[in-house]
Design a protein around this motif. Structure first.
Motif, PDB file in Angstrom:
ATOM      1  N   SER A  57     108.100  82.400  60.312  1.00  0.00           N
ATOM      2  CA  SER A  57     107.522  83.736  60.510  1.00  0.00           C
ATOM      3  C   SER A  57     107.015  84.332  59.192  1.00  0.00           C
ATOM      4  CB  SER A  57     108.569  84.648  61.142  1.00  0.00           C
ATOM      5  OG  SER A  57     108.060  85.945  61.315  1.00  0.00           O
ATOM      6  N   ASP A  58     107.807  84.141  58.102  1.00  0.00           N
ATOM      7  CA  ASP A  58     107.395  84.672  56.803  1.00  0.00           C
ATOM      8  C   ASP A  58     106.153  83.958  56.291  1.00  0.00           C
ATOM      9  OD1 ASP A  58     109.485  86.389  56.947  1.00  0.00           O
ATOM     10  OD2 ASP A  58     110.803  85.290  55.585  1.00  0.00           O
ATOM     11  N   LEU A  59     106.096  82.641  56.480  1.00  0.00           N
ATOM     12  CA  LEU A  59     104.917  81.893  56.018  1.00  0.00           C
ATOM     13  C   LEU A  59     103.666  82.341  56.770  1.00  0.00           C
ATOM     14  CD1 LEU A  59     106.303  78.245  55.634  1.00  0.00           C
ATOM     15  CD2 LEU A  59     105.692  79.841  53.821  1.00  0.00           C
ATOM     16  N   LEU A  78     108.489  78.644  49.029  1.00  0.00           N
ATOM     17  CA  LEU A  78     109.747  78.061  49.530  1.00  0.00           C
ATOM     18  C   LEU A  78     110.931  78.348  48.615  1.00  0.00           C
ATOM     19  CD1 LEU A  78     108.531  74.570  50.865  1.00  0.00           C
ATOM     20  CD2 LEU A  78     108.982  76.666  52.150  1.00  0.00           C
ATOM     21  N   MET A  79     110.620  78.628  47.301  1.00  0.00           N
ATOM     22  CA  MET A  79     111.704  78.913  46.368  1.00  0.00           C
ATOM     23  C   MET A  79     112.505  80.140  46.797  1.00  0.00           C
ATOM     24  SD  MET A  79     111.991  76.676  44.000  1.00  0.00           S
ATOM     25  CE  MET A  79     112.970  77.613  42.818  1.00  0.00           C
ATOM     26  N   ASN A  85     122.687  73.537  49.162  1.00  0.00           N
ATOM     27  CA  ASN A  85     123.015  72.398  50.024  1.00  0.00           C
ATOM     28  C   ASN A  85     121.894  72.071  51.000  1.00  0.00           C
ATOM     29  OD1 ASN A  85     125.809  72.035  49.120  1.00  0.00           O
ATOM     30  ND2 ASN A  85     126.171  74.024  50.093  1.00  0.00           N
ATOM     31  N   GLN A  86     120.682  72.618  50.764  1.00  0.00           N
ATOM     32  CA  GLN A  86     119.605  72.432  51.711  1.00  0.00           C
ATOM     33  C   GLN A  86     118.369  71.820  51.063  1.00  0.00           C
ATOM     34  OE1 GLN A  86     118.834  76.263  53.437  1.00  0.00           O
ATOM     35  NE2 GLN A  86     120.700  76.241  54.708  1.00  0.00           N
ATOM     36  N   SER A  87     117.587  71.182  51.928  1.00  0.00           N
ATOM     37  CA  SER A  87     116.268  70.684  51.542  1.00  0.00           C
ATOM     38  C   SER A  87     115.270  71.294  52.521  1.00  0.00           C
ATOM     39  CB  SER A  87     116.213  69.154  51.612  1.00  0.00           C
ATOM     40  OG  SER A  87     114.883  68.697  51.482  1.00  0.00           O
ATOM     41  N   ILE A  88     114.235  72.000  51.973  1.00  0.00           N
ATOM     42  CA  ILE A  88     113.229  72.647  52.806  1.00  0.00           C
ATOM     43  C   ILE A  88     111.891  71.986  52.527  1.00  0.00           C
ATOM     44  CG2 ILE A  88     112.160  74.832  53.445  1.00  0.00           C
ATOM     45  CD1 ILE A  88     114.570  76.263  52.254  1.00  0.00           C
ATOM     46  N   ALA A  89     111.203  71.563  53.575  1.00  0.00           N
ATOM     47  CA  ALA A  89     109.931  70.863  53.410  1.00  0.00           C
ATOM     48  C   ALA A  89     108.920  71.399  54.413  1.00  0.00           C
ATOM     49  CB  ALA A  89     110.122  69.369  53.586  1.00  0.00           C
TER      50      ALA A  89
END
Length: 457
Positions: A57-59, A78-79, A85-89
């Motif tokens: 939604s933010d993007l 994305l920062m 503990n997460q990976s966002i792609a």
């Protein structure tokens, strides 16, 4: 000889109770840990899905033109959502990675038993372009390791405490529950061979203990009856053996003093000695027969299905010459008369009954009848003799029992014949009864199981 000592019932019940509790606690611990961990993972998955939806939604709000879809710009966006503990792609429709950030603790491979990789994916459609971008978030559950470790430790500690308490409680419950049994054991130990008449009281006890005490008291009753019968048997046998021995001793003394020079005294003494020796031989033979009949190891060794008719013919021919002229012996039977029997024992039974009828019938008739019905073969021996008082009938099958001892001694009885007859009947699973006859005298009624005639080959 080494005898292995078994554990007491209290310890065995305690061990059994503790073992059951151990199994129950093991399953309960596994179930609680598994269900709790699944609930935690489901909660984390919902949070991850909500975060993916929020990022999408933010993007959609931040990116207003296609020129903004370059990697550097997307990475800066994305920062704002980074987590250790997460990976966002961000992925295009072909799965190509447009931009991504990884937290400091992110690892593609779980390092621990508790660690999992949770994934959430959300699509983003921009109004100025036809392409679709996907937000994919992967999270390692390493942060939950401490929680799961604490949960496992608490469950293990609680299980150990519960197991220890159940073992202690099981022991005391077993001890309390078996207290009546301990009291029973103490009472049993207090019974000595000189106090076999003592019985155990069973008031205000549980049903199982009551039944155990009742069974034990019945056993003591049988043991006491057996011991009394054995003592009576020894006393009667000693008396029966002592009498002819006393007579023999008297005649031996007579021979020693006067029989050497007086032929008439010598002949009288030798005749009496022969008579008493014969009497001793018959008594010993009857005792051996009675003992052999009561030895179960020799039972049923000579039994087979056969007709009683040939045996009746044999007995008839054997006893007709023996009976005196003033006593009429008659036989009457109706076929079929098939039995599962030991022929020698059945001959012995008939001999005993016919001998008794001859001894106690001075004149008249002895009648033997045999017939069968649907279930039984009946053999009835009825005489017109001196008869038996009804008050004496219940005691006739006791060893050495005689209605009139003086008269019985004159007629040659020793009181064992009917005991042998009863043992033979019991071995054949039959019934024998004695009652007064309709014309005076005595009636003996023998009932034996009827068998079908064997098929001829």
């Amino acid at each position: 000889m080494f005898i292995q000592r078994r554990y007491s019932l209290k310890w065995r019940l305690t061990f059994l109770f503790s073992s059951v509790m151990l199994v129950l606690l093991l399953f309960l611990t596994i179930f609680i840990f598994w269900s709790t961990s699944n609930l935690v993972y489901q909660h984390e998955q919902r949070l991850l899905n909500q975060k993916a939806s929020a990022i999408a939604s933010d993007l959609k709000t931040e990116i207003t033109e296609e020129s903004s879809l370059d990697m550097s710009y997307l990475s800066r966006l994305l920062m704002n959502y980074s987590d250790a503990n997460q990976s966002i792609a961000l992925l295009d429709q072909k799965g190509k990675r447009l931009a991504s950030i990884e937290g400091a603790n992110w690892s593609k491979e779980p390092d621990d038993f508790y660690d999992r990789i949770l994934t959430a994916k959300e699509s983003v459609e921009f109004p100025f372009a036809s392409r679709i971008i996907y937000v994919e978030i992967s999270e390692t559950t390493e942060a939950l390791e401490w929680y799961f470790t604490m949960l496992f430790s608490i469950l293990l500690f609680a299980s150990l405490i519960t197991l220890a308490l159940s073992g202690i409680g099981g022991y005391f419950l077993s001890k309390w529950g078996l207290r009546p049994l301990d009291q029973l054991i103490t009472q049993i130990h207090s019974i000595s061979p000189q106090r076999l008449s003592q019985r155990i009281h069973h008031y205000n006890v549980e049903k199982e203990i009551y039944e155990l005490i009742h069974a034990f008291n019945l056993l003591m009753d049988r043991m006491e009856d057996t011991l009394v019968s054995q003592q009576r048997f020894v006393t009667d046998a000693s008396h029966e053996l002592r009498t002819p021995l006393t007579i023999i001793e008297g005649y031996v003394s007579l021979l020693q003093r006067w029989g050497k020079n007086k032929p008439e005294i010598r002949e009288e003494a030798l005749g009496a000695l022969r008579q008493e020796c014969d009497r001793l031989s018959r008594l010993i033979e009857d005792l051996l027969t009675l003992a052999k009949l009561q030895d179960e190891s020799e039972s049923n060794t000579q039994k087979n299905i056969q007709s009683l008719t040939p045996l009746l013919l044999e007995v008839k021919h054997a006893w007709l010459p023996v009976y005196p002229p003033q006593i009429t012996l008659s036989f009457e039977w109706t076929e079929p008369l098939f039995l599962y029997m030991d022929r020698e024992r059945m001959r012995q039974l008939l001999d005993i009954l016919l001998d008794n009828a001859r001894k106690y019938t001075d004149q008249g008739e002895v009648k033997v009848r045999a017939f069968s019905d649907e279930s039984w073969v009946h053999v009835m021996i009825e005489d017109t003799g001196i008869g038996i008082p009804e008050s004496e009938l219940p005691h006739l099958f006791k060893r050495f029992y005689r209605v009139d001892k003086s008269r019985n001694r004159i007629r040659g009885g020793n009181g064992i014949g009917l005991a042998i007859a009863q043992s033979i009947i019991q071995d054949h699973q039959g019934i024998i009864t004695i009652s007064p006859a309709s014309q005076g005298g005595t009636r003996v009624h023998v009932q034996l199981r009827k068998e079908p005639a064997p098929q001829q080959d």
